[in-house]
Design a protein around this motif. Structure first.
Motif, PDB file in Angstrom:
ATOM      1  N   GLU A  52      -6.304   2.152  -1.473  1.00 18.34           N
ATOM      2  CA  GLU A  52      -5.210   1.173  -1.380  1.00 18.34           C
ATOM      3  C   GLU A  52      -5.681  -0.064  -0.609  1.00 18.34           C
ATOM      4  O   GLU A  52      -5.371  -1.199  -0.985  1.00 18.34           O
TER       5      GLU A  52
ATOM      6  N   PRO B 152      -0.125   7.019  -3.161  1.00 23.27           N
ATOM      7  CA  PRO B 152      -0.803   6.286  -4.239  1.00 23.27           C
ATOM      8  C   PRO B 152      -0.788   7.092  -5.536  1.00 23.27           C
ATOM      9  O   PRO B 152      -0.860   8.321  -5.515  1.00 23.27           O
ATOM     10  N   VAL B 153      -0.657   6.390  -6.658  1.00 26.69           N
ATOM     11  CA  VAL B 153      -0.402   7.032  -7.942  1.00 26.69           C
ATOM     12  C   VAL B 153      -1.714   7.356  -8.658  1.00 26.69           C
ATOM     13  O   VAL B 153      -2.645   6.558  -8.654  1.00 26.69           O
ATOM     14  N   GLU B 154      -1.766   8.524  -9.266  1.00 24.17           N
ATOM     15  CA  GLU B 154      -2.942   8.889 -10.067  1.00 24.17           C
ATOM     16  C   GLU B 154      -2.726   8.421 -11.497  1.00 24.17           C
ATOM     17  O   GLU B 154      -1.660   8.640 -12.065  1.00 24.17           O
TER      18      GLU B 154
ATOM     19  N   ARG C 231       0.681  -4.403  -8.806  1.00 20.08           N
ATOM     20  CA  ARG C 231      -0.610  -5.033  -8.520  1.00 20.08           C
ATOM     21  C   ARG C 231      -0.784  -6.337  -9.297  1.00 20.08           C
ATOM     22  O   ARG C 231      -1.867  -6.912  -9.328  1.00 20.08           O
TER      23      ARG C 231
ATOM     24  N   TYR D 102       3.181   1.082 -10.620  1.00 22.13           N
ATOM     25  CA  TYR D 102       1.988   0.906  -9.779  1.00 22.13           C
ATOM     26  C   TYR D 102       1.151  -0.266 -10.307  1.00 22.13           C
ATOM     27  O   TYR D 102       0.758  -1.157  -9.567  1.00 22.13           O
TER      28      TYR D 102
ATOM     29  N   ASN E 200      -7.512   7.158  -8.689  1.00 20.28           N
ATOM     30  CA  ASN E 200      -7.011   8.141  -7.721  1.00 20.28           C
ATOM     31  C   ASN E 200      -7.082   9.604  -8.171  1.00 20.28           C
ATOM     32  O   ASN E 200      -6.675  10.488  -7.415  1.00 20.28           O
TER      33      ASN E 200
ATOM     34  N   ALA F 155       0.887  -1.171   0.000  1.00 18.83           N
ATOM     35  CA  ALA F 155       0.000   0.000   0.000  1.00 18.83           C
ATOM     36  C   ALA F 155       0.919   1.213   0.000  1.00 18.83           C
ATOM     37  O   ALA F 155       1.675   1.431   0.940  1.00 18.83           O
ATOM     38  N   PHE F 156       0.882   1.981  -1.094  1.00 21.45           N
ATOM     39  CA  PHE F 156       1.847   3.058  -1.320  1.00 21.45           C
ATOM     40  C   PHE F 156       1.684   4.218  -0.341  1.00 21.45           C
ATOM     41  O   PHE F 156       0.570   4.577   0.021  1.00 21.45           O
TER      42      PHE F 156
END
Ligand SMILES: Nc1ncnc2c1ncn2[C@@H]1O[C@H](COP(=O)(O)OP(=O)(O)OP(=O)(O)O)[C@@H](O)[C@H]1O
Ligand SMILES: [Mg+2]
Lengths: 251, 425
Positions: free
Chosen positions: A157, A89-91, B384, B380, A145, A85-86
């Motif tokens: 996440e 978190p990346v968009e 996953r 990313y 995101n 879980a970053f």
């Protein structure tokens, strides 16, 4: 579950050493927490474990369930049960949450030789899990995101984690940016996933999170190494006194 | 103006093998005028400013380079599942056997060759007319060549809401295919039609569509070039919009050695709207050129140009887009964006956006970007469990999304998206 032995990591492009002989071992079903000053290498550890480019492992070994983790591609590590879980978190504009999740779930299933999830089954499961995390289903139709608040990103996440059902979960500052209620929600989401077959590595700066997600072991990291390991009381000590004493001890 | 010797000789060589179909009629006269225009202009050359980024030589040689045929069986046709009226052309000639009957409620459809023999016809005021208007201020000789020598085409007059799209399909049976097709579409007041185009075409393809939109008319155009890499194509779409008319055009170009798509659009009436969009995916010796010229003459008109190129292994993309706002075209809203996603360091994208504005109360913007794939997003996705190629495919689709979303009909944009997904993910 996971065993990290004498891990040395430097930046690929610069001669900067970040992890300097890190040892860590987490058993099945255990929850470990890592705390440590800014810049001590916590996120770097999580990235190296998940296979991000830009780092060079100059020494050491990581075994996930008896398999050499560092030899695998990021997607193979995910299929083997690793999840990060970053912290940020990346968009991804143009890729909807739904597409992202379904592609990920099915790619992992395929990699493991399992049957893919049908569209209807997927929708049912994702709705259920989103609901417990109080994530609006309409939000899932939006780009990954994009335009999400900090807290929404973090909950997202955890939703991914719930959908992917990994065995080794690394949470990098999942509590930062969360309000009190969201922190409870996220913690409940994590606790619901706790099982004897699943392990957690929770990176945090605040003892508060560990009131909700009770760790079995707490590690203190500084300058690329674990300098102290103890029980939950170690987190309280950090909360009250900061790192100064521990750092002095550690040298 | 006199042509220089080299240009004159090149033109003579190019048209030596071409002949204006006999049959006289109104079309004969229109062809003769087009030929006169062509003779005055000559063919485009490498040194012409308008061909600065695209070498026209393989489009202007006497015969096209011999080209292996493309097997369509290994490729799904994107519009196969749609309820549509199919009109098939093989090497530039209408094929009645593979086509549906030319019958569509609310629409008149005729073959160019047949309709052209009569003395008078509605298409007289359209065929070659918009093309001729489009020669100013920039010359487009290959479109004049088309008007003069087109081997076939359809004339479409839309009187109501067409009950289903007309689907034009281009095939080739010859390694020396040199098809020249010319279509005219006139959409009467308040009427609406969708024109689909696809098919591998052939060695060389020159196509013109002229579109005349009356008050409140609505025209949708979706063209999906297949994955025949061996073709060369030059296409022009000329459109004229009356008050409140809507023009929408989307082109998907997945392959080909050379494609030059020109769109020349005049917003004549007030409150008209024209959107031109394109998505191009190029690999290796791929050269793709979108050249757009939008003229705002009416007031409160809106125009959008949205072009996206995904390029790798040395592929080249070109965008030349112009918005001309005439004196008096107040409250014009013009938007133009061209972007490229360069998947490696070998590929190139050239963009030449231009604004020329003679009215004072207008809103015009343009932008152009070139960039690599977002490595963070790629990681990313991979973290996953998504394999690299699939992750890259998703990001490419996301990059193209703005162009694809210009298609109004969701069932069609879904087909385009599915086609791309099949190729990429
Ligand atoms: N890609 C990179 N380029 C340059 N420096 C980097 C890079 N990645 C990490 N670093 C440096 O390595 C050190 C460790 O960074 P890291 O993000 O792992 O720390 P952290 O423990 O997660 O800190 P925080 O608590 O602030 O999140 C820092 O000094 C950071 O600046
Ligand atoms: Mg960090």
């Amino acid at each position: 579950m996971i065993e990290i032995k004498n891990l040395h990591v430097k930046l690929e492009k610069e001669d900067k050493k970040i992890l300097k002989g890190l040892n860590l071992s987490i058993g099945a079903g255990e929850v470990h927490a890592i705390m440590g000053p800014n810049g001590s290498g916590k996120s770097t550890l999580s990235y190296v474990l998940s296979g991000r480019e830009g780092y060079e492992v100059t020494g050491g070994l990581v075994m996930l369930d008896g398999v050499k983790l560092l030899d695998m591609e990021p997607q193979e590590r995910a299929a083997a049960g690793l999840f990060l879980a970053f912290q940020y978190p990346v968009e991804i504009p143009g890729v909807s949450n739904m597409t992202f999740l379904r592609t990920a779930v099915n790619a992992q299933r395929k990699a493991r030789g399992e049957e893919e999830m049908s569209a209807s089954e997927f929708l049912k499961v994702v709705r259920e899990k989103a609901k417990t995390l109080k994530i609006d289903v309409d939000m899932l139709k939006r780009s990954m995101n994009v335009g999400f608040s900090g807290g929404e990103k973090k909950r997202n996440e955890i939703l991914q984690m719930a959908m992917l059902e990994p065995r080794m979960c690394i949470l990098d500052e999942t509590d930062s940016g969360l309000d009190v209620d969201a922190m409870k929600l996220v913690s409940e989401g994590v606790n619901a996933l706790r099982s004897p077959r699943r392990s957690f590595l929770v990176i945090t700066h605040y003892q508060r999170l560990l009131d909700h997600i009770k760790p079995d072991v707490v590690h203190i990291m500084a300058a690329g190494r674990i300098i102290k390991t103890g029980g939950p009381e170690l987190a309280l000590q950090v909360e009250n006194n900061g790192y100064a004493d521990l750092l002095a001890e550690g040298v | 103006m006199l042509l220089d010797v080299a240009k004159r000789d090149a033109l003579a060589a190019r048209i030596a093998n071409l002949s204006i179909p006999t049959g006289g009629g109104w079309l004969g006269a229109a062809r003769a005028e087009a030929l006169a225009r062509l003779l005055a202009m000559g063919l485009p050359g490498k040194r012409d400013e308008y061909w600065r980024y695209t070498d026209p030589s393989s489009l202007t040689t006497a015969v096209p380079p011999k080209t292996p045929l493309f097997a369509t069986d290994n490729e799904l046709m994107p519009f196969s599942g749609l309820d549509r009226l199919k009109l098939v052309f093989i090497d530039g000639v209408f094929d009645a056997v593979q086509s549906d009957d030319l019958a569509l409620a609310g629409v008149e459809i005729e073959r160019l060759g047949i309709a052209g023999r009569s003395d008078i016809h509605w298409a007289q005021s359209l065929y070659g007319v918009l093309e001729a208007r489009g020669q100013m201020p920039v010359e487009r000789p290959l479109s004049a060549l088309n008007s003069a020598f087109a081997t076939d085409g359809v004339l479409v007059r839309v009187k109501g809401n067409a009950e289903r799209p007309i689907s034009l399909i281009y095939h080739s049976n010859s390694e020396n295919s040199d098809a020249i097709l010319h279509h005219c579409v006139s959409v009467e007041e308040g009427a609406e039609i969708t024109i689909l185009e696809n098919g591998p075409a052939g060695a060389r393809f020159n196509k013109v569509i002229e579109v005349d939109l009356a008050k409140g008319a609505r025209f949708h155009h979706i063209s999906a070039q297949g994955r025949n890499h061996q073709c060369r194509a030059v296409t022009h779409i000329f459109a004229r919009l009356a008050e409140g008319a809507l023009f929408k055009s989307f082109t998907l170009t997945a392959n080909s050695l050379l494609t030059r798509n020109e769109a020349v659009i005049e917003l004549l009436g007030d409150d008209a709207m024209a959107h031109v969009a394109g998505a191009a995916l190029g690999d290796r010796n791929f050269h793709h050129d979108d050249t757009v010229f939008v003229t705002h003459a009416g007031q409160r008109c809106e125009s959008r140009q949205v072009f996206k190129n995904v390029l790798k292994n040395g592929a080249v993309g070109v965008f030349q887009g112009k918005i001309l706002v005439k004196n008096g075209a107040q409250k014009t809203d013009g938007y133009q964006i061209s972007q490229s996603l360069l998947l490696d360091g070998d590929s190139q994208f050239f963009a030449k956006p231009e604004l020329e504005i003679y009215a004072d109360d207008v809103k015009c913007s343009h932008g152009s970007t070139s960039g690599a794939i977002d490595e963070t997003a790629l990681f990313y996705l991979r973290s996953r469990g998504v394999p690299t190629q699939m992750a890259q495919g998703l990001l490419v689709l996301a990059f193209l999304a703005e162009a694809i979303s210009e298609i109004d009909d969701n069932s069609i944009s879904d087909l385009i998206r599915a086609q791309l997904e099949g190729w990429l993910v």
